[in-house]
Design an enzyme around this catalytic site. Sequence first.
Site, short mmCIF file in Angstrom:
data_model
loop_
_atom_site.label_atom_id
_atom_site.label_comp_id
_atom_site.label_asym_id
_atom_site.label_seq_id
_atom_site.Cartn_x
_atom_site.Cartn_y
_atom_site.Cartn_z
N LYS A 39 0.83 -1.21 0.00
CA LYS A 39 0.00 0.00 0.00
C LYS A 39 0.86 1.25 0.00
O LYS A 39 0.61 2.19 -0.76
CB LYS A 39 -0.95 0.00 1.19
CG LYS A 39 -1.94 1.16 1.18
CD LYS A 39 -3.12 0.93 2.09
CE LYS A 39 -2.76 1.04 3.54
NZ LYS A 39 -3.95 1.00 4.42
N GLU A 47 10.35 -5.61 3.86
CA GLU A 47 10.53 -6.95 3.30
C GLU A 47 10.05 -7.02 1.85
O GLU A 47 10.72 -7.60 0.98
CB GLU A 47 9.75 -7.98 4.13
CG GLU A 47 10.16 -8.05 5.59
CD GLU A 47 9.31 -7.15 6.48
OE1 GLU A 47 9.18 -7.46 7.67
OE2 GLU A 47 8.78 -6.13 5.98
N GLY A 99 -4.63 -3.49 5.17
CA GLY A 99 -3.99 -4.62 4.51
C GLY A 99 -4.70 -5.93 4.71
O GLY A 99 -4.94 -6.69 3.76
N ARG A 100 -5.10 -6.23 5.95
CA ARG A 100 -5.74 -7.52 6.24
C ARG A 100 -7.17 -7.57 5.75
O ARG A 100 -7.79 -8.64 5.78
CB ARG A 100 -5.69 -7.79 7.74
CG ARG A 100 -6.26 -6.69 8.61
CD ARG A 100 -5.90 -6.91 10.08
NE ARG A 100 -6.34 -5.83 10.94
CZ ARG A 100 -5.66 -4.71 11.16
NH1 ARG A 100 -4.51 -4.50 10.52
NH2 ARG A 100 -6.10 -3.80 12.00
N GLU A 146 -4.31 -9.22 14.57
CA GLU A 146 -3.82 -7.87 14.28
C GLU A 146 -4.91 -6.84 14.51
O GLU A 146 -4.63 -5.70 14.90
CB GLU A 146 -3.31 -7.78 12.84
CG GLU A 146 -2.48 -6.54 12.55
CD GLU A 146 -1.75 -6.61 11.22
OE1 GLU A 146 -0.60 -7.09 11.20
OE2 GLU A 146 -2.34 -6.22 10.19
N HIS A 151 -5.09 -35.37 14.20
CA HIS A 151 -3.89 -36.14 14.54
C HIS A 151 -2.74 -35.22 14.91
O HIS A 151 -1.58 -35.66 14.93
CB HIS A 151 -3.51 -37.04 13.36
CG HIS A 151 -4.55 -38.08 13.06
ND1 HIS A 151 -4.56 -39.32 13.66
CD2 HIS A 151 -5.64 -38.04 12.25
CE1 HIS A 151 -5.60 -40.01 13.22
NE2 HIS A 151 -6.27 -39.26 12.36
N LYS A 166 8.98 -2.91 13.36
CA LYS A 166 9.67 -2.39 12.16
C LYS A 166 10.71 -1.35 12.54
O LYS A 166 11.81 -1.31 11.99
CB LYS A 166 8.64 -1.78 11.20
CG LYS A 166 7.70 -2.77 10.56
CD LYS A 166 6.72 -2.05 9.64
CE LYS A 166 5.75 -2.99 8.98
NZ LYS A 166 4.77 -2.27 8.11
#
Length: 718
Positions: free
Chosen positions: A375, A381, A440-441, A527, A558, A683
């Site tokens: 954005k 990263e 973002g999410r 978040e 399992h 960050k």
Amino acid sequence: MEGTNQRIRSRGGKSMLIRRNMDSLRVIIACVVLFCPLQVTSFVPTFSTSSSVSKSRGQDARSVTGIKYRDKSSDHDNNAVGPLFSTKASRRSKASSSKGNKEPEKSQLGFGENPNGVPFIRTSDRISVTDDLDQQHAGFKRHNNAVSGAVSGLLSHIIPGRRDQLVSATPEWKRLQKHAEYIKGTHLRNLLKEEERCDTMFASHDGIYCDYSRQRATLETLDLLLELADARDLKGKMNAMFEGEKINFTEDRAVLHTALRADRSKVGTVHVDGVDAIQEVHEVLDQVKYFTDAVRSGEILGYTGKRMRNIVSVGIGGSYLGPEFVHECLKTEPEGINSALGYSLHFLSNVDPVDVERTCADLDPEETLIVIVSKTFTTAETMLNARTMRQWLWDFMGNDKEVVRKHVVACASVSATDKVKAFGIDTENYFFRFWDWVGGRYSVCSAAGAVPISLLYGYDLFEKFLLGARSVDEHFITAPLNKNIPVLMGLLGVWNMSFLGYSTRSTLPYAEALLKLPAHIQQLDMESNGKSVTRAGIEVDYPVGEVDFGEPGTNGQHSFFQLLHMGQTVPCDFIGFVQSQHDIVIDGEALSAHDELMANFFAQPDALANGKTADEARADGCSEELLPHRIFKGNRPSLSLLLPKLTAYATGQLLALFEHRTVVQGFIWDINSFDQWGVELGKKLAIDVKQHIEKARLDPEQKPVNTGNPATSRILNY
């Protein structure tokens, strides 16, 4: 004056009402004096039960119907402070002493400061003492109420906790706390035998069936939760979000992920800062459709003239988790399989160089299109990986700016346009914008998801995904709260976390194609609601924000189901489908593979709820010695979602369901579910560490790194 006192007493106890109001006001002013650090004592009203009226002019003490105002400061203009009430004589005295100056203009009652910075109470008018005591009493009552309100307003700013009442202090919350004590004495084994309860505790919409009868709740629980929702104005908050109000107040932003899938007919109904949000959305969707169709048809080619069949989406967090969840759902969906023939989609998220190596293995750069999703176009990263992929293209096709213009596209905010252009991307044709009002999410339905998904599967299939999300949006905003699936899911989430004390929650999709849904929900929930203060900045005194985890069934059975059945209690969300995307029936087998899967889907919630008693274990032949190890206490809550089939449409429905559940919980908890300052702190610290590493790399003497933190310095020098 005795006649005056008699007339007051003759009015049904009005004098007693006045005294009680004055007692209350005395307490409030005392609180101000005790708690306010300002010079409140420079203007202190004192009270007397006497009804004498002082008509002296120019005196420091004035009284009206038993209220005396003592001005203890001689340094400021009394007109600026002014008594709350004044006699005609005192007004005439001021008028004559002011030598023709006009009386100060009336101002709204409230608190202010005089030129010396001393706080005072302003009033909107002043009442004269007249012979009409009815008028006097009415004016007195009006001003007493106004003063009380003004003082309360001041107290709300100076006494901790008064600025904005915590939800835990409300009667609705306290009733739920008391009710929770009753529920803790019940067992799901018994609750599930109540037919009326089970027949009520479900909701459905557009093929979605939600069964919440295995929650540790009764019909009374639901009523109390809905009362809490009403008290918190949940419906009003939902409307505010859909209408584009800036409910993300810490960043001064609207929250409009719902606009990303709104119908074109809604253009003109939602504006943010004067911009038609839905019109903007459809302009970008039209651009995405044209571009992706052109790439898939071969109308748009790469730098060397080859068709671009490989897509690498570079992003992290919400720019990656949501789109990958959708991709995995469509990968084995029949229409998705046919649409994706001849194409591949890869996600590069981790800054670990191994992720780059794995992503680029077997890819031909001449046939690869890079989609950078960020954005702000500053995410460390993502931008390092973006530069790495740009260098990869240059290494194979030459260091020509046209290589980037032909092989790299960007999905970013309009505010990042200059950064996108500086990277070398064609901002006229290869730039797909989204907006600051998309977190973002919550961005899966924006260009962040639309571009890579449409490149692989075609825009038409992505549009079906949007339609599914839109269906749940409409249900969320129009359905009654007691039949509203995401609202019920959110309220039950609050119930389990804040009242029953369950701090974890598990997402268990009985569909392998949903293998990335738990990871997406982890970010979406944790978040959003991983906060510790209310919107007013007050630290919460109630649990908020679950730890979410999950795994597709039956793999999870399992892995961690041992803990779910016999360890700590973890509320579970089971997701299943009537039909499989691809079913298998082996000759001679009575049931299909999907039947086997769904048998577990139906059995596990009952096993968690009912458990296994000692008598049942004995009936199975368990010895007394092993009995304690074979008893299951049960009483473990779960919720089941059943849909017809996992399609693009159903994927959109699931996405919106969980988005809205998260928002509902945040609204009830009174926290901001739309910022993420905790992410920013990490960050910032990473930047500091990088600077130390860079300095060490360039130091010819290789001196030990000293960060100022012995523990950090030691591990950096390891």
